[in-house]
Design a protein around this motif. Structure first.
Motif, short mmCIF file in Angstrom:
data_model
loop_
_atom_site.label_atom_id
_atom_site.label_comp_id
_atom_site.label_asym_id
_atom_site.label_seq_id
_atom_site.Cartn_x
_atom_site.Cartn_y
_atom_site.Cartn_z
N ASP A 146 51.70 26.43 54.31
CA ASP A 146 51.41 25.51 55.42
C ASP A 146 50.05 24.86 55.26
O ASP A 146 49.88 23.67 55.51
N PHE A 147 49.07 25.65 54.85
CA PHE A 147 47.72 25.11 54.69
C PHE A 147 47.71 24.02 53.62
O PHE A 147 47.03 23.01 53.75
N ARG A 148 48.49 24.19 52.58
CA ARG A 148 48.47 23.22 51.48
C ARG A 148 49.10 21.89 51.87
O ARG A 148 48.58 20.84 51.52
N VAL A 149 50.21 21.92 52.58
CA VAL A 149 50.94 20.64 52.77
C VAL A 149 50.90 20.08 54.19
O VAL A 149 51.31 18.95 54.39
N LYS A 150 50.42 20.87 55.16
CA LYS A 150 50.47 20.36 56.53
C LYS A 150 49.13 19.84 57.05
O LYS A 150 49.01 19.48 58.21
N ARG A 151 48.12 19.80 56.20
CA ARG A 151 46.79 19.38 56.65
C ARG A 151 46.32 18.20 55.82
O ARG A 151 45.24 18.21 55.25
N LYS A 152 47.16 17.16 55.78
CA LYS A 152 46.88 16.02 54.88
C LYS A 152 45.57 15.29 55.24
O LYS A 152 44.77 14.96 54.37
N GLU A 153 45.37 15.03 56.54
CA GLU A 153 44.16 14.29 56.93
C GLU A 153 42.90 15.07 56.58
O GLU A 153 41.93 14.51 56.07
N GLU A 154 42.94 16.37 56.83
CA GLU A 154 41.79 17.21 56.51
C GLU A 154 41.56 17.26 55.00
O GLU A 154 40.43 17.25 54.53
N PHE A 489 57.94 17.99 42.60
CA PHE A 489 57.27 18.47 43.81
C PHE A 489 58.01 19.68 44.37
O PHE A 489 59.23 19.77 44.28
N ARG A 490 57.23 20.57 44.99
CA ARG A 490 57.83 21.78 45.57
C ARG A 490 58.25 21.56 47.01
O ARG A 490 58.87 22.42 47.62
N VAL A 491 57.82 20.42 47.59
CA VAL A 491 58.05 20.20 49.02
C VAL A 491 58.84 18.91 49.26
O VAL A 491 58.88 18.03 48.41
N PHE A 492 59.45 18.82 50.44
CA PHE A 492 60.21 17.64 50.82
C PHE A 492 59.30 16.65 51.56
O PHE A 492 58.47 17.07 52.37
N GLY A 493 59.51 15.36 51.31
CA GLY A 493 58.81 14.33 52.09
C GLY A 493 57.59 13.80 51.37
O GLY A 493 56.87 14.55 50.71
N ARG A 495 54.69 12.62 52.54
CA ARG A 495 53.38 13.07 53.01
C ARG A 495 53.02 14.44 52.42
O ARG A 495 51.90 14.66 51.96
N LYS A 496 53.99 15.34 52.42
CA LYS A 496 53.73 16.67 51.87
C LYS A 496 53.55 16.61 50.36
O LYS A 496 52.71 17.30 49.78
N ALA A 497 54.37 15.76 49.72
CA ALA A 497 54.25 15.61 48.26
C ALA A 497 52.88 15.04 47.90
O ALA A 497 52.25 15.44 46.91
N GLU A 498 52.41 14.12 48.76
CA GLU A 498 51.09 13.53 48.53
C GLU A 498 50.01 14.60 48.61
O GLU A 498 49.08 14.63 47.80
N ALA A 499 50.17 15.50 49.59
CA ALA A 499 49.20 16.60 49.74
C ALA A 499 49.24 17.50 48.50
O ALA A 499 48.19 17.90 47.99
N GLU A 500 50.44 17.76 48.00
CA GLU A 500 50.56 18.61 46.82
C GLU A 500 49.86 17.97 45.61
O GLU A 500 49.13 18.63 44.87
N ALA A 501 50.08 16.66 45.45
CA ALA A 501 49.44 15.94 44.33
C ALA A 501 47.92 15.94 44.50
O ALA A 501 47.16 16.10 43.54
#
Ligand code: SF4
Length: 527
Positions: A146-154, A489-493, A495-501
């Protein structure tokens, strides 16, 4: 206590040196009458308990990179992460994990090639760097994920802060930025792409199921989870329908609009062709790299397979992160076109990239329209005095007027229809409407911006700069794909993929900082 990291105190130590752990061995008579004994081995006793005394600080050396990452994160302002934390001091509830700790764990994990939350949780139990970072505690993989993909703005803010720190440490200059894109497969499979009718039907069904769900108290946890899953499915299908409309708008013909398909599980993913020839739902990861030290200064995900409109958003991303634009941008042929040249010139950015010879482009255009490249306009000889063209078969093409396209000025000439119909070269030269006669557009004046760019790229200096592009721009992709496993990518969507990258790019930058700045007080001005 000695400086050993771990000292073990055995409560029971039944194995005594010199004493066999196994049963006494029989003496074997040898053939010559002497006694031949079996080899004597030392065994182990697993029926015991051990108490370990661990000095956490001694788990890793003073120069271990876990310390560097922890120190670096301590210099950055991570307070934005705290805005979303529900646990508050003085109130009931379990405390949340510190953002500095979670960030350090992820960045250290990436540096070790561990990019899965589950793997990180598992390795945390024995890997010294992680044990030191965590002080022997462990974090659940859900929290890590959750910390990796749900905090895109931060994360955006953290990425930008890191870049500012690197700029202060003179690792980033923005004098020359190399830009490139690479396709990374989306989590969604290609078998969930459907046309409009199917998506609408599935959405209708999903809505009915959600309507039937009982509301209010008295639901079991299992029922609540099932209802949540149905609501999420409805939302996904609604998003897919909206995304499908965008895809349809980008299509030219009605037939293409009808055939348009969208992923029902990840609406933003698009089919893209990869370097290995495969076609799969993907995103186009756009990365800008500062040439001075290979620091990534901009990263974003594009839904366009083509790079031709990618340069302006890339420059905007760099400006968002560092507050200023690069002086020079180097990109490959996929990004170089009249539009990007004009936009970079308007921003006073020196653009460097390859430009095809107009003859080559003209021959490619002929081929695309079914004409043999040997009959491209430059094979028609111009006579200035009479302002006519002579075709390869010797016929004369008369001037019929001028035209303009994309800022280029052309003169147009046409052959007599009768001559083309009876010509032995007609099928190669004028295959579609020979009765009208072959029409040829001769470039009279090239677009001024393109002409200036062409002149610049003809210099040895510009060619020399362009030759450096591959090594600088493609190196981060090698790290991202080979070391961090960012092939899918390990995640769907999006925004989350962007966070992973972005985490992967941040880890790449942190590794540069550790290598070039850590323990160099004169340059590590990251405060
Ligand atoms: S088709 Fe017409 S323009 Fe072309 S080579 Fe023949 S005569 Fe010349």
């Amino acid at each position: 206590m000695s400086k050993q990291a771990t000292q073990e105190v055995l409560l029971e130590m039944p194995v005594v040196e010199g004493q066999p752990a196994t049963a006494p061995l029989a003496e074997l008579p040898a053939g010559n009458g002497s006694v031949d004994r079996r080899p004597k081995y030392r065994g182990v006793d697993r029926n015991q308990q051990t108490m370990a005394v661990i000095d956490v600080e001694e788990l890793i050396g003073d120069d271990h990179k876990a310390r560097a990452i922890w120190e670096l994160l301590g210099k950055l302002d991570l307070s934005k992460f705290g805005e979303q934390v529900k646990s508050r001091e003085g109130e009931a509830g379990r405390p949340a994990w510190e953002p500095r700790l979670l960030s350090s764990v992820w960045l250290y994990g990436y540096s070790e090639g561990i990019t899965s939350a589950r793997e990180l949780e598992r390795v945390m139990e024995h890997e010294p760097g992680l044990k030191w970072l965590m002080g022997l505690a462990s974090i659940n993989h859900h929290t890590l994920s959750d910390f990796r993909v749900k905090r895109k703005e931060e994360l955006d803010e953290l990425f930008a802060q890191m870049l500012v720190a690197m700029e202060e440490a003179q690792l980033v200059t923005l004098e020359r930025v190399m830009h490139d894109g690479t396709k990374v497969r989306a989590r969604s499979g290609s078998d969930v792409f459907r046309r409009e009718q199917t998506v609408k039907e599935r959405l209708e069904k999903a809505r009915e199921l959600v309507k039937e769900d009982p509301q209010g108290e008295g639901r079991t946890r299992r029922e609540a989870a099932q209802q949540r899953a149905r609501r999420e499915r409805e939302e996904r299908l609604q998003a897919a329908l909206e995304e499908l409309k965008k895809i349809q708008e980008s299509k030219k013909s009605e037939e293409e609009k009808k055939k348009a398909r969208v992923s029902m599980s990840e609406a933003e993913a698009r089919f893209m062709k990869h370097g290995d020839g495969g076609i799969a739902p993907s995103y186009n990861v756009q990365v800008s790299t500062d040439a001075a030290n290979g620091v990534i200064v901009g990263v974003e995900l594009s839904q366009q397979a083509s790079d031709d409109r990618g340069l302006e958003p890339a420059v905007a991303e760099v400006e968002k992160n560092l507050g200023r634009e690069p002086k020079q941008v180097v990109a490959d042929g996929g990004f170089i076109n009249r539009d990007s040249m004009e936009k970079m010139e308007a921003r006073e950015i020196d653009l460097i990239g390859p430009l095809k010879d107009p003859r080559e482009r003209s021959e490619a255009a002929m081929k695309a329209s079914g004409i043999d490249p040997q009959y491209a306009p430059h094979f028609f000889i111009w006579d200035e005095k009479s302002n006519t063209l002579k075709c390869p078969a010797g016929a004369t093409l008369e001037y019929v007027g001028g035209s303009q396209k994309s800022g280029n000025q052309y003169r147009q000439y046409r052959a007599q229809g009768g001559e083309c119909v009876g010509c032995s070269e007609q099928k190669k030269c004028c295959p579609r409407t020979p009765e009208k006669g072959r029409m040829v557009s001769r470039l009279e004046k090239e677009n001024e911006v393109v002409a200036r760019f062409r002149e610049k790229m003809s210099t040895e200096e510009a060619k020399q700069i362009y030759r450096q592009r591959g090594a600088v721009a493609e190196f981060p992709f090698a790290i991202l794909k080979e070391r961090f496993g960012l092939r899918k990518f390990r995640v769907f969507g999006k925004r989350k993929a962007e966070a992973e990258a972005m985490w992967a790019c941040l880890a790449h930058n942190v590794m540069i900082w550790v290598r070039l700045c850590w323990h160099k007080p004169a340059t590590a001005a990251t405060a």
